[in-house]
Design a protein around this motif. Structure first.
Motif, PDB file in Angstrom:
ATOM      1  N   GLU A 161      48.520  55.002  44.471  1.00 34.45           N
ATOM      2  CA  GLU A 161      48.296  54.347  45.750  1.00 34.45           C
ATOM      3  C   GLU A 161      47.814  52.951  45.401  1.00 34.45           C
ATOM      4  OE1 GLU A 161      47.228  55.962  49.744  1.00 34.45           O
ATOM      5  OE2 GLU A 161      45.552  54.977  49.019  1.00 34.45           O
ATOM      6  N   ILE A 162      48.567  51.812  45.692  1.00 32.89           N
ATOM      7  CA  ILE A 162      47.912  50.653  45.517  1.00 32.89           C
ATOM      8  C   ILE A 162      48.136  49.757  46.748  1.00 32.89           C
ATOM      9  CG2 ILE A 162      48.222  48.489  44.238  1.00 32.89           C
ATOM     10  CD1 ILE A 162      49.020  49.976  41.699  1.00 32.89           C
ATOM     11  N   THR A 163      47.413  49.104  47.455  1.00 32.19           N
ATOM     12  CA  THR A 163      47.314  48.374  48.415  1.00 32.19           C
ATOM     13  C   THR A 163      46.866  46.895  48.184  1.00 32.19           C
ATOM     14  OG1 THR A 163      45.199  49.277  49.307  1.00 32.19           O
ATOM     15  CG2 THR A 163      47.183  50.049  50.129  1.00 32.19           C
ATOM     16  N   THR A 164      45.761  46.833  47.429  1.00 33.25           N
ATOM     17  CA  THR A 164      45.558  45.636  46.849  1.00 33.25           C
ATOM     18  C   THR A 164      45.327  45.491  45.246  1.00 33.25           C
ATOM     19  OG1 THR A 164      43.716  45.533  48.620  1.00 33.25           O
ATOM     20  CG2 THR A 164      43.567  44.087  46.906  1.00 33.25           C
ATOM     21  N   ARG A 165      46.169  44.438  44.829  1.00 33.80           N
ATOM     22  CA  ARG A 165      46.382  44.420  43.277  1.00 33.80           C
ATOM     23  C   ARG A 165      45.092  43.603  42.768  1.00 33.80           C
ATOM     24  NH1 ARG A 165      50.478  46.783  40.693  1.00 33.80           N
ATOM     25  NH2 ARG A 165      52.312  46.545  42.065  1.00 33.80           N
TER      26      ARG A 165
ATOM     27  N   ALA B 275      46.146  45.030  57.904  1.00 34.48           N
ATOM     28  CA  ALA B 275      45.793  43.796  58.304  1.00 34.48           C
ATOM     29  C   ALA B 275      45.088  44.096  59.918  1.00 34.48           C
ATOM     30  CB  ALA B 275      46.626  42.621  58.405  1.00 34.48           C
ATOM     31  N   ALA B 276      45.656  44.678  60.418  1.00 36.34           N
ATOM     32  CA  ALA B 276      45.117  45.082  62.383  1.00 36.34           C
ATOM     33  C   ALA B 276      43.873  45.654  62.072  1.00 36.34           C
ATOM     34  CB  ALA B 276      46.647  45.884  62.849  1.00 36.34           C
ATOM     35  N   ALA B 277      43.954  46.596  61.054  1.00 35.16           N
ATOM     36  CA  ALA B 277      42.689  47.288  61.081  1.00 35.16           C
ATOM     37  C   ALA B 277      41.496  46.366  60.598  1.00 35.16           C
ATOM     38  CB  ALA B 277      42.611  48.507  60.243  1.00 35.16           C
ATOM     39  N   ALA B 278      41.621  45.686  59.457  1.00 36.13           N
ATOM     40  CA  ALA B 278      40.645  44.664  58.953  1.00 36.13           C
ATOM     41  C   ALA B 278      40.433  43.752  60.247  1.00 36.13           C
ATOM     42  CB  ALA B 278      41.223  44.172  57.946  1.00 36.13           C
TER      43      ALA B 278
ATOM     44  N   ASP C 286      47.282  33.665  61.986  1.00 34.80           N
ATOM     45  CA  ASP C 286      46.709  32.735  60.595  1.00 34.80           C
ATOM     46  C   ASP C 286      45.891  33.759  59.775  1.00 34.80           C
ATOM     47  OD1 ASP C 286      48.120  30.445  61.105  1.00 34.80           O
ATOM     48  OD2 ASP C 286      46.332  29.695  62.278  1.00 34.80           O
ATOM     49  N   TRP C 287      45.197  34.586  60.602  1.00 34.02           N
ATOM     50  CA  TRP C 287      44.192  35.467  59.982  1.00 34.02           C
ATOM     51  C   TRP C 287      44.975  36.663  59.040  1.00 34.02           C
ATOM     52  CZ3 TRP C 287      42.233  40.242  58.804  1.00 34.02           C
ATOM     53  CH2 TRP C 287      40.931  40.313  58.432  1.00 34.02           C
ATOM     54  N   TYR C 288      45.812  37.140  59.874  1.00 31.12           N
ATOM     55  CA  TYR C 288      46.607  38.280  59.280  1.00 31.12           C
ATOM     56  C   TYR C 288      47.461  37.697  57.915  1.00 31.12           C
ATOM     57  CZ  TYR C 288      47.061  41.845  62.907  1.00 31.12           C
ATOM     58  OH  TYR C 288      46.763  42.789  63.783  1.00 31.12           O
ATOM     59  N   ALA C 289      47.827  36.730  58.064  1.00 29.96           N
ATOM     60  CA  ALA C 289      48.803  35.887  57.113  1.00 29.96           C
ATOM     61  C   ALA C 289      47.826  36.068  55.769  1.00 29.96           C
ATOM     62  CB  ALA C 289      49.453  34.513  57.210  1.00 29.96           C
ATOM     63  N   GLU C 290      46.576  35.288  56.159  1.00 25.81           N
ATOM     64  CA  GLU C 290      45.743  34.927  55.105  1.00 25.81           C
ATOM     65  C   GLU C 290      45.339  36.260  54.410  1.00 25.81           C
ATOM     66  OE1 GLU C 290      41.555  32.648  54.043  1.00 25.81           O
ATOM     67  OE2 GLU C 290      42.305  32.468  56.029  1.00 25.81           O
ATOM     68  N   TYR C 291      45.098  37.381  55.135  1.00 27.25           N
ATOM     69  CA  TYR C 291      44.686  38.713  54.767  1.00 27.25           C
ATOM     70  C   TYR C 291      45.672  39.319  53.810  1.00 27.25           C
ATOM     71  CZ  TYR C 291      42.964  43.647  54.720  1.00 27.25           C
ATOM     72  OH  TYR C 291      42.378  44.603  54.318  1.00 27.25           O
TER      73      TYR C 291
ATOM     74  N   SER D 152      45.823  37.636  50.533  1.00 28.89           N
ATOM     75  CA  SER D 152      44.879  37.866  49.758  1.00 28.89           C
ATOM     76  C   SER D 152      44.755  39.091  49.231  1.00 28.89           C
ATOM     77  CB  SER D 152      43.353  37.495  50.291  1.00 28.89           C
ATOM     78  OG  SER D 152      43.243  38.483  51.410  1.00 28.89           O
ATOM     79  N   GLU D 153      45.251  40.022  50.015  1.00 25.03           N
ATOM     80  CA  GLU D 153      45.380  41.450  49.639  1.00 25.03           C
ATOM     81  C   GLU D 153      46.303  41.893  48.490  1.00 25.03           C
ATOM     82  OE1 GLU D 153      45.743  45.757  52.054  1.00 25.03           O
ATOM     83  OE2 GLU D 153      47.645  44.634  52.104  1.00 25.03           O
ATOM     84  N   GLN D 154      47.511  41.011  48.415  1.00 26.49           N
ATOM     85  CA  GLN D 154      48.419  41.208  47.525  1.00 26.49           C
ATOM     86  C   GLN D 154      47.939  40.624  46.150  1.00 26.49           C
ATOM     87  OE1 GLN D 154      52.619  40.201  47.358  1.00 26.49           O
ATOM     88  NE2 GLN D 154      52.994  42.043  48.703  1.00 26.49           N
ATOM     89  N   ALA D 155      47.259  39.275  46.355  1.00 25.59           N
ATOM     90  CA  ALA D 155      46.626  38.562  45.112  1.00 25.59           C
ATOM     91  C   ALA D 155      45.401  38.884  44.373  1.00 25.59           C
ATOM     92  CB  ALA D 155      46.608  37.060  45.567  1.00 25.59           C
ATOM     93  N   GLY D 156      44.660  40.122  45.179  1.00 26.25           N
ATOM     94  CA  GLY D 156      43.416  40.249  44.938  1.00 26.25           C
ATOM     95  C   GLY D 156      42.428  39.645  44.927  1.00 26.25           C
ATOM     96  N   SER D 157      42.765  38.691  45.800  1.00 27.08           N
ATOM     97  CA  SER D 157      41.517  37.461  45.941  1.00 27.08           C
ATOM     98  C   SER D 157      40.687  37.809  47.352  1.00 27.08           C
ATOM     99  CB  SER D 157      41.959  36.081  46.429  1.00 27.08           C
ATOM    100  OG  SER D 157      43.156  36.061  47.231  1.00 27.08           O
ATOM    101  N   ASP D 158      39.462  37.158  47.545  1.00 24.26           N
ATOM    102  CA  ASP D 158      38.718  37.501  48.721  1.00 24.26           C
ATOM    103  C   ASP D 158      39.568  37.306  49.963  1.00 24.26           C
ATOM    104  OD1 ASP D 158      36.751  37.866  47.056  1.00 24.26           O
ATOM    105  OD2 ASP D 158      35.726  35.654  47.239  1.00 24.26           O
ATOM    106  N   PRO D 159      39.190  38.443  50.870  1.00 20.83           N
ATOM    107  CA  PRO D 159      39.790  38.243  52.113  1.00 20.83           C
ATOM    108  C   PRO D 159      39.453  37.099  52.828  1.00 20.83           C
ATOM    109  CG  PRO D 159      38.348  40.174  52.224  1.00 20.83           C
ATOM    110  CD  PRO D 159      38.464  39.368  50.610  1.00 20.83           C
TER     111      PRO D 159
END
Length: 210
Positions: free
Chosen positions: A144-148, A173-176, A193-198, A201-208
């Motif tokens: 199970e991988i959601t954040t790289r 993203a909705a839960a976050a 915009d928040w959803y898109a950024e989240y 960041s989740e895929q890239a492993g960067s800060d949300p």
């Protein structure tokens, strides 16, 4: 050519190779009975692709890489392969496989001292796993991988391989975002915009986003 020239050439060659796309297309697995293996992988719901005679190819839903087998494709012993399958919800995936008649191990997670029964308590990426074998014993490990991990996927290359993959990312993203609105004490009008950024960041492993 002196040592400095060799090093310069090696660095230049490496830099050039880093810009060459080499997409992993197919993994060959060893099977003892092609027809039996074809029936098994069909039960997984994987797409049966058009291929030349003597080659059977399946592609898992949402995957850019396919699996091939055939009578003369590899000299490896049947059942000797071990491969990884990435899923966004391991519990749901396991239940679906069980409903299709596939024997799947219990979910386990990686603890400090090795495998531990059950889902990772914090539902961290890379930790929760399960596995199943095909009829020859080739092993498939579900992970199970959601954040790289950082650096695995570049932010500008964010993409989703299937509608279900995108939907799962939107649900996370909705839960976050719900937690984000609790922190700011009200509705966030800039939620797209928040959803898109989240999701990026989740895929890239960067800060949300904050």
């Amino acid at each position: 050519m002196n040592t400095t020239d060799v090093r310069s050439t090696d660095a230049s060659t490496k830099a050039s190779l880093m810009n060459v796309d080499m997409k992993l297309e197919v993994v060959v697995i060893p099977v003892s009975d092609v027809d039996r293996a074809k029936e098994f992988y069909g039960r997984l719901g994987w797409r049966l692709d058009q291929t030349p005679p003597g080659v059977v190819q399946f592609t898992p839903h949402g995957s850019g890489c396919s699996v091939q087998f055939g009578a003369n494709l590899t000299a490896a012993a049947p059942g000797s392969a071990k491969e990884y399958l990435i899923v966004s919800d391991i519990a749901a995936t396991r239940n679906t496989l069980l409903a299709a008649g596939i024997e799947v191990s219990e979910v386990f997670h990686i603890g400090a001292d090795g495998p531990v029964k059950g889902m990772d308590p914090e539902r961290r990426s890379y930790r929760s796993r399960a596995s199943f074998n095909d009829l020859d014993g080739n092993n498939w490990l579900l992970q199970e991988i959601t954040t790289r991990l950082p650096g695995r996927i570049e932010a500008e290359a964010t993409s989703f391989s299937s509608a279900s993959d995108l939907a799962a990312a939107m649900r996370r993203a909705a839960a976050a975002h719900g937690e984000h609105e609790k922190r700011i004490g009200g509705a966030d009008p800039n939620w797209p915009d928040w959803y898109a950024e989240y999701m990026v960041s989740e895929q890239a492993g960067s800060d949300p986003p904050k």
